[in-house]
Design an enzyme around this catalytic site. Sequence first.
Site, PDB file in Angstrom:
ATOM      1  N   THR A  57      -1.773  -1.395   7.618  1.00  0.00           N
ATOM      2  CA  THR A  57      -1.841  -2.679   8.070  1.00  0.00           C
ATOM      3  C   THR A  57      -0.744  -3.605   7.725  1.00  0.00           C
ATOM      4  OG1 THR A  57      -4.374  -2.866   8.083  1.00  0.00           O
ATOM      5  CG2 THR A  57      -3.235  -4.837   7.850  1.00  0.00           C
TER       6      THR A  57
ATOM      7  N   GLU B  92       6.205   4.815   7.295  1.00  0.00           N
ATOM      8  CA  GLU B  92       5.861   5.938   6.732  1.00  0.00           C
ATOM      9  C   GLU B  92       6.576   7.158   7.373  1.00  0.00           C
ATOM     10  OE1 GLU B  92       1.641   6.279   7.226  1.00  0.00           O
ATOM     11  OE2 GLU B  92       1.243   4.777   5.443  1.00  0.00           O
TER      12      GLU B  92
ATOM     13  N   THR C 122       1.005  -1.198   0.083  1.00  0.00           N
ATOM     14  CA  THR C 122      -0.021   0.141   0.116  1.00  0.00           C
ATOM     15  C   THR C 122       0.913   1.476  -0.052  1.00  0.00           C
ATOM     16  OG1 THR C 122      -0.164  -0.070   2.414  1.00  0.00           O
ATOM     17  CG2 THR C 122      -2.077  -1.237   1.119  1.00  0.00           C
TER      18      THR C 122
ATOM     19  N   LYS D 296       3.815  -6.950   4.322  1.00  0.00           N
ATOM     20  CA  LYS D 296       3.449  -5.305   3.924  1.00  0.00           C
ATOM     21  C   LYS D 296       3.153  -4.823   4.905  1.00  0.00           C
ATOM     22  CE  LYS D 296       0.387  -3.375   3.238  1.00  0.00           C
ATOM     23  NZ  LYS D 296      -0.861  -2.660   4.134  1.00  0.00           N
TER      24      LYS D 296
ATOM     25  N   ASN E 289       0.067  11.187   6.990  1.00  0.00           N
ATOM     26  CA  ASN E 289      -1.169  10.770   7.809  1.00  0.00           C
ATOM     27  C   ASN E 289      -2.198  11.781   7.754  1.00  0.00           C
ATOM     28  OD1 ASN E 289      -0.709   7.842   8.318  1.00  0.00           O
ATOM     29  ND2 ASN E 289       1.294   8.860   9.193  1.00  0.00           N
TER      30      ASN E 289
END
Lengths: 383, 383
Positions: free
Chosen positions: A179, A259, A146, A168, A378
Amino acid sequence: MSVTMPRGFRASGVTAGLKASGKPDVALVVNDGPSDVAAAVFTTNRCKANPVLWSEQVVAGGRAKAVVLNSGGANCYTGPQGFQTTHASAELVAAKLGIGAIDVVVCSTGLIGEQLERGKLTTGIEQAVATLSDTGGQDAAEAIMTTDTRSKQAVREASGWSVGGMAKGAGMLAPALATMLVVVTTDAAVDAATADRALRAATRVTFDRLDSDGCMSTNDTVLLMCSGASGVTPDEAEFTAAVTDVCHDLAQQLLGDAEGAEHDIAIEVVNAATEDDAVEVGRAIARSNLFKTAVYGKDPNWGRILASVGTTSAAFEPTALDVAFNGVWVCRGGEPGESRELVDLNDRAVTVTVDLKAGDEKATIWTNDLTHAYVHENSAYST
Amino acid sequence: MSVTMPRGFRASGVTAGLKASGKPDVALVVNDGPSDVAAAVFTTNRCKANPVLWSEQVVAGGRAKAVVLNSGGANCYTGPQGFQTTHASAELVAAKLGIGAIDVVVCSTGLIGEQLERGKLTTGIEQAVATLSDTGGQDAAEAIMTTDTRSKQAVREASGWSVGGMAKGAGMLAPALATMLVVVTTDAAVDAATADRALRAATRVTFDRLDSDGCMSTNDTVLLMCSGASGVTPDEAEFTAAVTDVCHDLAQQLLGDAEGAEHDIAIEVVNAATEDDAVEVGRAIARSNLFKTAVYGKDPNWGRILASVGTTSAAFEPTALDVAFNGVWVCRGGEPGESRELVDLNDRAVTVTVDLKAGDEKATIWTNDLTHAYVHENSAYST
């Protein structure tokens, strides 16, 4: 190779159109046996996604013959309609492979609170079955990405058998919609109880100790499938060690791709009265935004670490605590120690050591720094 | 006026040079009686700053005649030398005022892990005593500011008596070095037990429910001093309500000035089985970086709220949960409800309502969004 390195497995990854980006978004991993032993651990979040609710039932019997995974939508908080989508996916895979729907684990990742497009998913699954291959591990690993910037794969070879895995996301307690989905395969011949013990032992000291941003996903799944195709039944300790190695490798890859992160931080808590104490202290530090922003600013701010330690119930005396950044003991006995100027936080890897002086136990928690890029990704992801 | 509005109090605020900025950094509030009743609540952090260790002993007897506060240094994790500095401050104030050192509460705020400059502090205290005035509340409120952009003061008048207060920081669980220091004064004539009960009742539903960034300071102190100068002994419920009003007012001012925040968020948890459940759920949401970055991005991301609710032990059924942003029920029964497009998050004030459908209890937790400015301030503060 990853999940298709052990014998007895085929995999594929295809583009169903669930992702707006047009990148691959449906993966399938099939265990052709002879054994269909499986074990899994799932998110402990009480608000679980539909695929988790389904897959818990599949794996309850210690068996699974296939796992279908999609990115482009988490199928979470989507009610009975969403559950039907999960069930239909399992039924379609089962029909195409000539197995039962209850043999098929389902995993989803992506935005939550939105229905998956059933038509696209159906087309994707049909294509995924059609392209299954014993060299399909790479394609599968790419189709589950993702916000990941690269696919995560790992393998370990033993004497006549091996373990492979793909992952992932960015941690059991993961940033954004990242996730964590993990599929580990092996051709070792092990029974369901052994598989379950090995997987729980492995996740306890790897994925469970990754705490990138303290937020627990609703879809997290770690699945172990065992084909038995090698005909070799390894010693349980050796088997557990190999599964743990693969999980550790994948966990470190997740950490390195979290991230927006600029630092990978290992928080080593040593000389704790119990391992639980060490984990509690490490986790408290990993969840301090003040500590995480300080590391982003390359500031060896040990005061923020002591303030976090002070919120725990672990055994320690405040005036006995030592803290080091990358081996420099900037805090000794709860007071300033070596000069902060000696600490260099320019490298991505940072090690924080906290000496509780309360016993002989220890644990390491891994986390990331809190950066402008984290806030950006985010706050902008779903808009 | 603030702390000097009730009769029987004098205050001052001076520049001792502890702050590099050259702004006022030493404040003094003196209770001239006739009563010296006092109560206080302190940080529950186990790694407490030296002034907290000292002041806990002062207030243990339910009495205090003065409080000296400094910004420009937290005197935390500074060992025996730091404790001696705190003690010397109390002794100096006591000598100048003709009272005992054990009558003097000490509060400090600023960087941790560094010694306060004793000489500057001494000069500042002498000057603070010399400039005490019954209109010194404003000066005192300004001298305790650190990263605050404005001073925080509040007053409530009752029949013949009043309550005043000042505060600095940004929450009981505060960003950066924004330790929360609060001094509340009253000329009501109350005994120590009443003062203690009123203060605990007030902080429980105000400062304790402010959770700006989940990080607990080592220096937090809320002090109530009662001069009895009005000669009026109010009904306990009326007294508690007035103290609560002042604490609520100050808490909202702290929220509105939290470091880097662009939104003030009230998380209302309703229909909980117990008040503790409501507080646990509210706090879990307030500590989710994903939720906080979403609000910063003006994204009514209810999925991140449900994911936080799911980490708690509160009584609820996942499929029964409703969530509203500013009155728009974007989640109904754990599924998408009204359109997200109806939600406007442009105003600073945001109200999130979570309906647990599990009882009749409720609680509100206040927090802020997680912004680029928060990351900037907290990664750059000490460097």
